[in-house]
Design a protein around this motif. Structure first.
Motif, short mmCIF file in Angstrom:
data_model
loop_
_atom_site.label_atom_id
_atom_site.label_comp_id
_atom_site.label_asym_id
_atom_site.label_seq_id
_atom_site.Cartn_x
_atom_site.Cartn_y
_atom_site.Cartn_z
N ILE A 118 34.63 37.11 35.29
CA ILE A 118 33.74 38.03 36.02
C ILE A 118 34.21 39.47 35.86
CG2 ILE A 118 33.05 36.32 37.74
CD1 ILE A 118 35.11 37.61 39.64
N GLN A 119 33.27 40.38 36.11
CA GLN A 119 33.56 41.81 36.15
C GLN A 119 32.79 42.41 37.30
OE1 GLN A 119 35.60 43.85 34.53
NE2 GLN A 119 36.44 42.15 33.36
N PRO A 120 33.29 43.38 38.02
CA PRO A 120 34.70 43.76 38.03
C PRO A 120 35.53 42.67 38.70
CG PRO A 120 33.52 44.97 39.72
CD PRO A 120 32.49 44.16 38.97
N ARG A 121 36.83 42.81 38.60
CA ARG A 121 37.70 41.78 39.17
C ARG A 121 37.63 41.79 40.69
NH1 ARG A 121 43.28 43.05 40.32
NH2 ARG A 121 43.48 45.28 40.62
N LEU A 122 38.03 40.69 41.31
CA LEU A 122 38.03 40.58 42.76
C LEU A 122 39.05 41.55 43.36
CD1 LEU A 122 37.89 36.70 43.09
CD2 LEU A 122 36.09 38.30 43.75
#
Length: 90
Positions: free
Chosen positions: A40-44
């Motif tokens: 995923i983007q952006p990261r958590l």
């Protein structure tokens, strides 16, 4: 996830985790145990607790305008468009 299922999520799909809106950047398949790894983007910003729900339908995010400048445009065919700049509200 449903076991051994290709294409559970596709690149470009949006998910919501911890009230954070994220975009899936690679197609996702589940394995024979029903596990799947998501890119995923952006990261958590924060690691989610175990068993945190991942929302895959009707995902939403909270955003704020970054300026008061809004652009309007009307084309020859009377198609209207609007443009603005926003940032996710943290």
């Amino acid at each position: 996830w449903t076991i051994s299922t290709p294409g559970i999520l596709r690149a470009g799909d949006y998910i919501n985790v911890n009230d954070e809106l994220k975009m899936v950047v690679e197609d996702v398949d589940s394995d024979s145990s029903g596990f799947a790894r998501l890119s995923i983007q952006p990261r958590l910003r924060f690691p989610p607790p175990d068993l945190t729900a991942i929302v895959t339908n009707n995902t939403t995010g909270v955003f704020r305008l970054t300026s008061n400048v809004v652009g309007w445009d009307e084309s020859v065919t009377k198609t209207y468009s609007i443009s603005f700049s926003a940032r996710e509200a943290l």
